[in-house]
Write an enzyme that holds these catalytic residues in place. Sequence first.
Site, PDB file in Angstrom:
ATOM      1  N   HIS A   4      -8.361  -3.055  -7.688  1.00 45.42           N
ATOM      2  CA  HIS A   4      -8.023  -2.438  -6.406  1.00 45.42           C
ATOM      3  C   HIS A   4      -9.268  -2.283  -5.536  1.00 45.42           C
ATOM      4  O   HIS A   4      -9.937  -1.254  -5.580  1.00 45.42           O
ATOM      5  CB  HIS A   4      -7.389  -1.067  -6.692  1.00 45.42           C
ATOM      6  CG  HIS A   4      -6.664  -0.469  -5.530  1.00 45.42           C
ATOM      7  ND1 HIS A   4      -5.463  -0.963  -5.073  1.00 45.42           N
ATOM      8  CD2 HIS A   4      -6.963   0.588  -4.742  1.00 45.42           C
ATOM      9  CE1 HIS A   4      -5.049  -0.227  -4.044  1.00 45.42           C
ATOM     10  NE2 HIS A   4      -5.944   0.727  -3.827  1.00 45.42           N
ATOM     11  N   ARG A  61       0.810  -1.205   0.000  1.00 47.54           N
ATOM     12  CA  ARG A  61       0.000   0.000   0.000  1.00 47.54           C
ATOM     13  C   ARG A  61       0.851   1.265   0.000  1.00 47.54           C
ATOM     14  O   ARG A  61       0.796   2.053  -0.929  1.00 47.54           O
ATOM     15  CB  ARG A  61      -0.942   0.010   1.212  1.00 47.54           C
ATOM     16  CG  ARG A  61      -1.996   1.082   1.104  1.00 47.54           C
ATOM     17  CD  ARG A  61      -3.026   0.998   2.192  1.00 47.54           C
ATOM     18  NE  ARG A  61      -3.803  -0.230   2.142  1.00 47.54           N
ATOM     19  CZ  ARG A  61      -4.764  -0.543   3.019  1.00 47.54           C
ATOM     20  NH1 ARG A  61      -5.026   0.273   4.016  1.00 47.54           N
ATOM     21  NH2 ARG A  61      -5.428  -1.658   2.917  1.00 47.54           N
ATOM     22  N   TYR A  84     -15.573  15.409 -13.503  1.00 48.12           N
ATOM     23  CA  TYR A  84     -15.207  16.519 -14.387  1.00 48.12           C
ATOM     24  C   TYR A  84     -13.884  16.295 -15.108  1.00 48.12           C
ATOM     25  O   TYR A  84     -13.739  16.614 -16.267  1.00 48.12           O
ATOM     26  CB  TYR A  84     -15.069  17.816 -13.572  1.00 48.12           C
ATOM     27  CG  TYR A  84     -16.342  18.258 -12.907  1.00 48.12           C
ATOM     28  CD1 TYR A  84     -17.471  18.586 -13.670  1.00 48.12           C
ATOM     29  CD2 TYR A  84     -16.429  18.365 -11.525  1.00 48.12           C
ATOM     30  CE1 TYR A  84     -18.646  18.994 -13.049  1.00 48.12           C
ATOM     31  CE2 TYR A  84     -17.594  18.783 -10.908  1.00 48.12           C
ATOM     32  CZ  TYR A  84     -18.707  19.091 -11.676  1.00 48.12           C
ATOM     33  OH  TYR A  84     -19.848  19.492 -11.075  1.00 48.12           O
TER      34      TYR A  84
END
Lengths: 629, 380, 388
Positions: free
Chosen positions: C77, C31, C121
């Site tokens: 993931h 991680r 966006y």
Amino acid sequence: MANEYKAEQIKVLKDLEAVKRRPGMYVGSTGPRGLHHLVHEVVDNSIDEVLAGYCNEIKVIIHSDNKVTVSDNGRGIPVDEHPDYKKSALELVMTVLHAGGKFDNKTYRVAGGLHGVGVSVVNALSSYLEATIYRDGKIWRQTYSRGKPTSPVEIVGDIDEGKTGTKITFAPDGEVFESIEFEYDRVARRLRELAFLNAGVSIEIKDERFAREEKFKYEGGIVEFVKHLNKSREVVFPDPIYLQGEKGDVQAEVAIQYNQSFILDIFAFVNDINTQEGGTHLSGFKAALTRAINDYAKRTENKESILMGEDIREGLTAIINIKMPDPQFEGQTKTRLGNSEVRGIIDSIVYEGLTRYFEENPSTAKVILQKTISASRVRLAAQKARELTRKKEALGGGSMPGKLAACSEDDPEKNEIYIVEGDSAGGSAKQGRDRKFQAILPIKGKIINVEKSHLVKVLSNTEIKAIIAAVGTGIKEEFNILRLRYHKVILMSDADVDGAHIRTLLLTFLYRYMPDLIKQGHVYIAQPPLYKVTNKNKECFLYSDAELNRLREKLKDDKIDVQRYKGLGEMNPEQLWKATMDPQTRTSYRVTIEDAIEANELFSMLMGKDVEPRRKFIEEHATEAELDI
Amino acid sequence: MRLQRLTSIEREKVDKDHKDSVKNIEEFKAILASDTKIWGIIKDELKEVKEKYANPRRTKIEEGELEGLEFKPEDLIEKEDVVITITYNGYIKYTPLRAYTRQQRGGKGMSGISLGKGDVAKNLILCNTHSTLLFFTNSGKVHAIKVYEIPQKGRGERGRAIVNFVQLGEDKTAATITIDDIFDSNKFLLMVTKKGMVKKTSLKQFSNLKRTGIIAIKLKEKDELVKVLLSSGEDDLILSTKKGMSIKFSEKDVRPMGRASTGVKGMRLSTDDEVVDAVLVEDEADLFTITTKGYGKRTPLSSYRKIRRGGRGVKNIKLHPERGEVVATKKVKKDDEIIIITQKGKSIRLWAKNIRQTRRITAGCRIIKSDKNDKVIALA
Amino acid sequence: MAIEEKDNLVFLEDEMKKSYLSYAMSVIVSRALPDARDGLKPVQRRILYAMTELGLLPNRPYRKSARVTGEVLGKLHPHGDMAVYDALVRMAQDFSLRHPLIDGQGNFGSVDGDPPAAMRYTEVRLAPLSNELLNDLDKDTVDFIPNFDNSLKEPVVLPARFPNLLINGASGIAVGMTTNIPPHNLAEVTDACIAMINNPGITCDEILQFVKGPDFPTGGIILESENLKKAYEEGRGKITLRGKSSIEREDGRERIIIEEIPYQVNKTTLIEKIADLAHEEKIKGIKTIRDESDRTGIRIVIEVSRVFTSEIILNQLYKHTPLQTTFGIILLAIVNGKPEQLSLAKAIKYYLEHRREVLIRRTRYLLDKEEKKAHILEGLKKALSRID
């Protein structure tokens, strides 16, 4: 002429009759307080001469027959005839109420409270009184009984021109007072006080009954007074701070010292009267002291200070000594100063004086600051402890957290609570449970690590509060197993590493805040399945990779569909029920402690602040870990 | 026939492909067999990436200009001309020079400091924030502090007690203060005492100065240190007394001594007279003398005859009781400024050229209108 | 008791150890820390791989970040969406990475600490340089392992044609350890790699002839000291980093111009801090401070009062504000599945070993393919010869 004389006489007699009729009004009581007040009143007369600057020696003798003699080396009470009253001034002083101090308008002494009613009151309450005046090279004497002259003012001898003074011997009236036994200590205490308050004056006391005598003389005045008060205490700095100032007619002096005790000793005197009830001078002093120390703290420590008056007054010994005309006394015992202008005067004298003292004596200022800051810390700690108690009490109360989905049964023995990771899993659990005996409490995200956080912070945490409220037992010292609402507290988190982390955080909280819950076997860990395997429309849950491998081997070539569960939220309510919540089919583990000492160390190491031991542990055990991708 | 032609074309292509393939196979095998080749390819590919994408360095790397990467206080504090004010009660502050404005001779002056009850301004020093302040106590000890370590206050503001910065101890008030920018040059300190003793000590001996102080001069009984001068070792100096006598001699007459010594006789004094000040002689400069009542004069330093140390000296100023005694002297040049401070904390700043230059034996003229109960106490 | 069930016991100590270890090791290994070979954390590698799979190549149109995030979450993931998007955004920020790996379209945040626009966006595609990381992925150059639900395979490392660990650096907080690798200059590091190929026994001092020090995307000035060398020798050390500033003089007025700020310093916070110090008079002589930054770059203007010295004010700014910061270098990365603190030499060495393996595997793959091809061609040749 005779008429006038007579009229005067009547008036005077009337006054003193009033004294005899109600002695309590004038000397406080007919008990010991009133009796000793007689001595104070006569001594005060001498102190007037001290204040006027004409006297520096006062002697008090308690005779064996309980007569008392007070003598001074002042100017002596005038003996010449008073123009208005056509009488010797001495006789007026001794027989007319309130006549005393008014002969000398330079003294500051003004009637207030019980003080200063005049020596005439003493005369009225004495079975015998003899006044001897040394003045103008002559010795004058007059005797009285119960306020009435028993002889004229007569010359009884010659004396050196320069020697002056007043000597008054009186025998308190046994018919008025309950007892006429004077207490040496009581008289001596007041005399010592006067000696402190009037620096340089010598006051002697002699008790012929027990052959005791003492002499009080303090050049240092109130500075020595403070030292005297602190003599058996450990002082913070050796020499008291002495401040003095004068504004208008008000003269003030202050002596300040700190000691290591927690006691506060402030004595405030106005015209030698101990103002036990305080008043404007005391409040002015306190305000100035607090402000001066806070200002100094701000200037030197360069931070906003939060020293309160109580911090600043811890271990403080102070004497405030004020001389002023027209003091107004108020309160129950007429010992509270009421003149409002005094507050500002004392405030400015003390504030300016202290500010300058601190500036010029940084080492003393520093120890005072340290002392008050440590007092402030103790106070804040105590305050925090109180807040904590309140908080704990609030948590113990029956209020239920909003997120808890409670169960319908009322029997804690049968009931279970699932503490579930995340709201999404919480939803599944709520729908999948048996609402009769299973309650669900969803916990959001990673809860606070209690090993690294302060108690106050822990208890303000919403998730922690919810758990405490739901479990019901209270925490730490307040823990009570009898109030446990659910006999099984089941921790259910995702079967991934973050779930494992949340489990360690929850266990840390339970171990540190409700250790008995674990010790008595009420804490369980739910085992959610890792895999769901579907084979020809049959599905089963597998809890480990080993189980999956075994199944694969068994079924060999059959096509199986394996779903790896990453979160409880992936399961349908029905699946969740079957796999982890149905007592018949679920797998759960009861948490027990094997070795309490090891457990304790383990929690400190894994969850504590110190990184190094944790790192070492991880390095040593790296290979044992079950990894997640 | 057509098929055959086709295949012949095909065959050529297949042959060629096959040949290429075999060549490739050989090459791949060669690569796998040779570390050098492998590394060669890795290098080429790295070079290729570098060519295509590398751009110039953005972060500059500078040689460590800082000693141990720590700033010295001087790096962080503005070097600025300041006036240090020290009061009789031991308060100190510095005020930026720009806070003072110039006035003409005879002005009333303006308030230089706000004073505590009964306090008077005693010393004014022009220096800068990076200077070192040496506090010589009247008992002959010296303490050091940097100017920026003392508080900056406005012109009319009160300072802070020196005891907060320098451990002057119980009963010693600072007698003389001198400034210094350069510590280890070939400079000397000339110390002058009330009883006319003079001592010369190399500045180097003071390189380990502390706030707690070290001995600067060993004083005889009842003697006090009144002035300390920073000299080159070859200067002349003039000592002046309160009764208007002055002596000029060369510091070469005074041999350098250690810190803890007493020094030598600098001036023979008449009864009740005492040395109040001393200056170093400089060409083209004048000696400005001021009395308690504000009378002063400016006389060329060359008008004072140089003699051997230990003499009585010459008359410096004619004194009348109503004009007071000599308070201080100062070496000035035409374009210098003089700041005069009075006991009540007033200060006046004026140009030296505005004071008429006179002969040695004159009474001087009125420099400052002092209030009835005020008197001049210092010069700067 | 209504329900009887078997009583399984677990010891608190065992449970704590087991759970904590698996969490800690997972965070460390898969991680928070980058792989020494390609310099990528798993989430970054998965994003790049998913984007390749989606065909978001440098010459193709941009796609919504949300699609990429969804792809990563769904296939590779299984964690929070924000964690993935944050990682994606960082790889597109030209002030975070020396050479951004992702070409972003839209608001990806700024040095002022402004947040990026939401993932619905913004649009992304791979940056050209990413090609160099991913190149040869289809040539059996690296191992592939099954994804979380066994439905797909993903690469454990990328072929990485350039030493990304040193070029783009990395920072991450694991459990019990952290990493903080500064970015470096591509030319310098590739030169160092080549130097090491030429001389495998190269010393740290010799490598430092090529690699002068970190090279931050935000520029700035590193004050050279012994610490820098020590950091590269031991893999841990502190360096001092300053913004770039100059002093402009104009009719007696002086102003300090700051044109570059230290890496990872928030410009807004910096300006606020300066304004606070000026306001509280902790730093005297600052008349005004203006942020004149625009699309051409950063420009902070500090007007200095007449009587004050700009150099001194600048020194005070260095001392009291993040215009000068300390960068604590910790060269910690995953090597053979374990965290290891690397010297600069080791970091390069591990990278080169990786490249060597990639190259051998690629050559073998190509050889294998070529042999098959040759085999077919041989067959064809024979077939053709029979037509005659």
